[in-house]
Design a protein around this motif. Structure first.
Motif, PDB file in Angstrom:
ATOM      1  N   ALA A 142       0.832  -1.205   0.000  1.00  0.00           N
ATOM      2  CA  ALA A 142       0.000   0.000   0.000  1.00  0.00           C
ATOM      3  C   ALA A 142       0.868   1.258   0.000  1.00  0.00           C
ATOM      4  O   ALA A 142       0.569   2.227  -0.717  1.00  0.00           O
ATOM      5  N   THR A 143       1.944   1.241   0.772  1.00  0.00           N
ATOM      6  CA  THR A 143       2.844   2.387   0.802  1.00  0.00           C
ATOM      7  C   THR A 143       3.490   2.588  -0.560  1.00  0.00           C
ATOM      8  O   THR A 143       3.596   3.720  -1.050  1.00  0.00           O
ATOM      9  N   GLY A 144       3.931   1.501  -1.184  1.00  0.00           N
ATOM     10  CA  GLY A 144       4.525   1.612  -2.518  1.00  0.00           C
ATOM     11  C   GLY A 144       3.527   2.104  -3.539  1.00  0.00           C
ATOM     12  O   GLY A 144       3.872   2.880  -4.444  1.00  0.00           O
ATOM     13  N   LEU A 145       2.270   1.691  -3.395  1.00  0.00           N
ATOM     14  CA  LEU A 145       1.258   2.078  -4.363  1.00  0.00           C
ATOM     15  C   LEU A 145       0.928   3.565  -4.271  1.00  0.00           C
ATOM     16  O   LEU A 145       0.460   4.159  -5.248  1.00  0.00           O
ATOM     17  N   ILE A 146       1.187   4.174  -3.126  1.00  0.00           N
ATOM     18  CA  ILE A 146       0.966   5.612  -2.992  1.00  0.00           C
ATOM     19  C   ILE A 146       1.789   6.368  -4.038  1.00  0.00           C
ATOM     20  O   ILE A 146       1.298   7.317  -4.666  1.00  0.00           O
ATOM     21  N   GLY A 147       3.034   5.965  -4.248  1.00  0.00           N
ATOM     22  CA  GLY A 147       3.870   6.628  -5.243  1.00  0.00           C
ATOM     23  C   GLY A 147       3.298   6.510  -6.636  1.00  0.00           C
ATOM     24  O   GLY A 147       3.313   7.470  -7.423  1.00  0.00           O
ATOM     25  N   VAL A 148       2.780   5.325  -6.960  1.00  0.00           N
ATOM     26  CA  VAL A 148       2.157   5.116  -8.270  1.00  0.00           C
ATOM     27  C   VAL A 148       0.941   6.021  -8.426  1.00  0.00           C
ATOM     28  O   VAL A 148       0.732   6.665  -9.459  1.00  0.00           O
ATOM     29  N   TRP A 149       0.127   6.081  -7.385  1.00  0.00           N
ATOM     30  CA  TRP A 149      -1.101   6.883  -7.413  1.00  0.00           C
ATOM     31  C   TRP A 149      -0.791   8.369  -7.546  1.00  0.00           C
ATOM     32  O   TRP A 149      -1.419   9.073  -8.349  1.00  0.00           O
ATOM     33  N   LEU A 150       0.178   8.868  -6.801  1.00  0.00           N
ATOM     34  CA  LEU A 150       0.498  10.285  -6.858  1.00  0.00           C
ATOM     35  C   LEU A 150       1.074  10.669  -8.221  1.00  0.00           C
ATOM     36  O   LEU A 150       0.780  11.757  -8.741  1.00  0.00           O
ATOM     37  N   ALA A 151       1.883   9.797  -8.805  1.00  0.00           N
ATOM     38  CA  ALA A 151       2.395  10.072 -10.151  1.00  0.00           C
ATOM     39  C   ALA A 151       1.255  10.129 -11.152  1.00  0.00           C
ATOM     40  O   ALA A 151       1.249  10.954 -12.074  1.00  0.00           O
ATOM     41  N   THR A 152       0.266   9.268 -10.972  1.00  0.00           N
ATOM     42  CA  THR A 152      -0.900   9.264 -11.852  1.00  0.00           C
ATOM     43  C   THR A 152      -1.709  10.548 -11.691  1.00  0.00           C
ATOM     44  O   THR A 152      -2.153  11.155 -12.675  1.00  0.00           O
ATOM     45  N   LEU A 153      -1.887  10.979 -10.450  1.00  0.00           N
ATOM     46  CA  LEU A 153      -2.660  12.203 -10.203  1.00  0.00           C
ATOM     47  C   LEU A 153      -1.954  13.443 -10.729  1.00  0.00           C
ATOM     48  O   LEU A 153      -2.618  14.399 -11.151  1.00  0.00           O
ATOM     49  N   ARG A 154      -0.629  13.442 -10.710  1.00  0.00           N
ATOM     50  CA  ARG A 154       0.087  14.594 -11.276  1.00  0.00           C
ATOM     51  C   ARG A 154      -0.211  14.726 -12.766  1.00  0.00           C
ATOM     52  O   ARG A 154      -0.374  15.840 -13.275  1.00  0.00           O
ATOM     53  N   ALA A 155      -0.290  13.602 -13.456  1.00  0.00           N
ATOM     54  CA  ALA A 155      -0.644  13.651 -14.876  1.00  0.00           C
ATOM     55  C   ALA A 155      -2.103  14.045 -15.050  1.00  0.00           C
ATOM     56  O   ALA A 155      -2.455  14.827 -15.946  1.00  0.00           O
ATOM     57  N   TRP A 156      -2.973  13.509 -14.202  1.00  0.00           N
ATOM     58  CA  TRP A 156      -4.404  13.822 -14.281  1.00  0.00           C
ATOM     59  C   TRP A 156      -4.661  15.307 -14.074  1.00  0.00           C
ATOM     60  O   TRP A 156      -5.560  15.883 -14.674  1.00  0.00           O
ATOM     61  N   GLU A 157      -3.831  15.931 -13.258  1.00  0.00           N
ATOM     62  CA  GLU A 157      -3.999  17.356 -12.958  1.00  0.00           C
ATOM     63  C   GLU A 157      -3.948  18.201 -14.234  1.00  0.00           C
ATOM     64  O   GLU A 157      -4.667  19.194 -14.360  1.00  0.00           O
ATOM     65  N   ASP A 163     -10.688  11.253 -22.808  1.00  0.00           N
ATOM     66  CA  ASP A 163     -10.244   9.854 -22.791  1.00  0.00           C
ATOM     67  C   ASP A 163      -9.147   9.592 -21.771  1.00  0.00           C
ATOM     68  O   ASP A 163      -8.767   8.439 -21.531  1.00  0.00           O
ATOM     69  N   LEU A 164      -8.620  10.667 -21.143  1.00  0.00           N
ATOM     70  CA  LEU A 164      -7.594  10.544 -20.105  1.00  0.00           C
ATOM     71  C   LEU A 164      -6.365   9.789 -20.589  1.00  0.00           C
ATOM     72  O   LEU A 164      -5.709   9.081 -19.824  1.00  0.00           O
ATOM     73  N   GLY A 165      -6.041   9.960 -21.867  1.00  0.00           N
ATOM     74  CA  GLY A 165      -4.879   9.277 -22.430  1.00  0.00           C
ATOM     75  C   GLY A 165      -3.583   9.588 -21.705  1.00  0.00           C
ATOM     76  O   GLY A 165      -2.836   8.656 -21.346  1.00  0.00           O
ATOM     77  N   PRO A 166      -3.242  10.867 -21.449  1.00  0.00           N
ATOM     78  CA  PRO A 166      -2.005  11.155 -20.720  1.00  0.00           C
ATOM     79  C   PRO A 166      -1.983  10.566 -19.308  1.00  0.00           C
ATOM     80  O   PRO A 166      -0.931  10.151 -18.817  1.00  0.00           O
ATOM     81  N   THR A 167      -3.148  10.523 -18.673  1.00  0.00           N
ATOM     82  CA  THR A 167      -3.212   9.941 -17.330  1.00  0.00           C
ATOM     83  C   THR A 167      -2.928   8.442 -17.385  1.00  0.00           C
ATOM     84  O   THR A 167      -2.174   7.906 -16.558  1.00  0.00           O
TER      85      THR A 167
END
Length: 214
Positions: A142-157, A163-167
């Motif tokens: 779960a801790t490791g997945l936080i990094g994946v999630w935050l990187a994804t949200l930076r792109a989503w921003e 279509d959310l292709g860049p995300t």
């Protein structure tokens, strides 16, 4: 626990954040936007952070609703699908979400207070992807997945497309990096489902050199 009856309060939370920022979330504004009595809101959610936990539960339920039991596929593919459904669940409140994300970057106290909610949310994402979130191994995942999630949200921003292709591309890259750094996640490279306490196999010894030519 989030129920459908809480939807107006969630909508009120994020519309208030979008208009006034996190510090501008007050019982009066929530009551005006949701139609719920301010006293009821305060009694149920004495701390504003409790509202973020409620929203995390709403996202978890939305993700779980789209999960097919025994869905098959690789662990990586399941994580990709689950996390993108998590992003989809954020879309209706995009303006408020983006504002609180910006504020968290400048407010370490808020970010630190939100960390347990984020860690809980990532554990639920693992559950939806049929990966073990229990014990020390699950906590590491779960801790490791936080990094994946935050990187994804930076792109989503910065992703304004429907279509959310860049995300999706950013999530794909983040999962690639997670696999490359599998030891830090407590899992075997290329196999996101392996229990963290399963030791990595020893490397094969180097092949013996061929005998000299006569």
């Amino acid at each position: 626990m989030y129920t459908d009856a809480d939807a107006p309060l969630i909508d009120a939370l994020w519309s208030t954040v979008a208009a006034h920022g996190w510090r501008g979330v007050t019982p009066g504004r929530l009551a005006a936007a949701s139609g719920l009595p301010a006293r009821e809101i305060v009694e149920r959610f004495p701390n504003r952070l409790d509202l973020l936990r409620l929203h995390a539960e709403a996202v978890e339920q939305a993700v779980a609703a789209g999960t097919v039991p025994n869905q098959g596929g690789t662990p990586r593919d399941r994580l990709f699908d689950v996390l993108m459904r998590g992003v989809d669940a954020l879309q209706p409140h995009r303006a408020g979400m983006l504002r609180v994300m910006r504020e968290m970057r400048g407010d370490p106290v808020l970010a630190l207070a939100y960390a347990p909610v984020l860690r809980w949310s990532m554990a639920r994402m693992l559950d939806a992807a049929e990966l073990d979130s229990a014990g020390a191994a699950g906590a590491a995942r779960a801790t490791g997945l936080i990094g994946v999630w935050l990187a994804t949200l930076r792109a989503w921003e910065g992703d304004e497309g429907q279509d959310l292709g860049p995300t999706m591309a950013a999530l794909d890259r983040a999962l690639d990096r997670a696999e490359q750094l599998a030891r830090s996640l407590g899992i075997r490279p290329g196999d996101l489902a392996l229990p963290a306490d399963d030791a990595l196999p020893p490397e094969a010894p180097p092949a013996a050199p061929p005998p000299p030519m006569p």
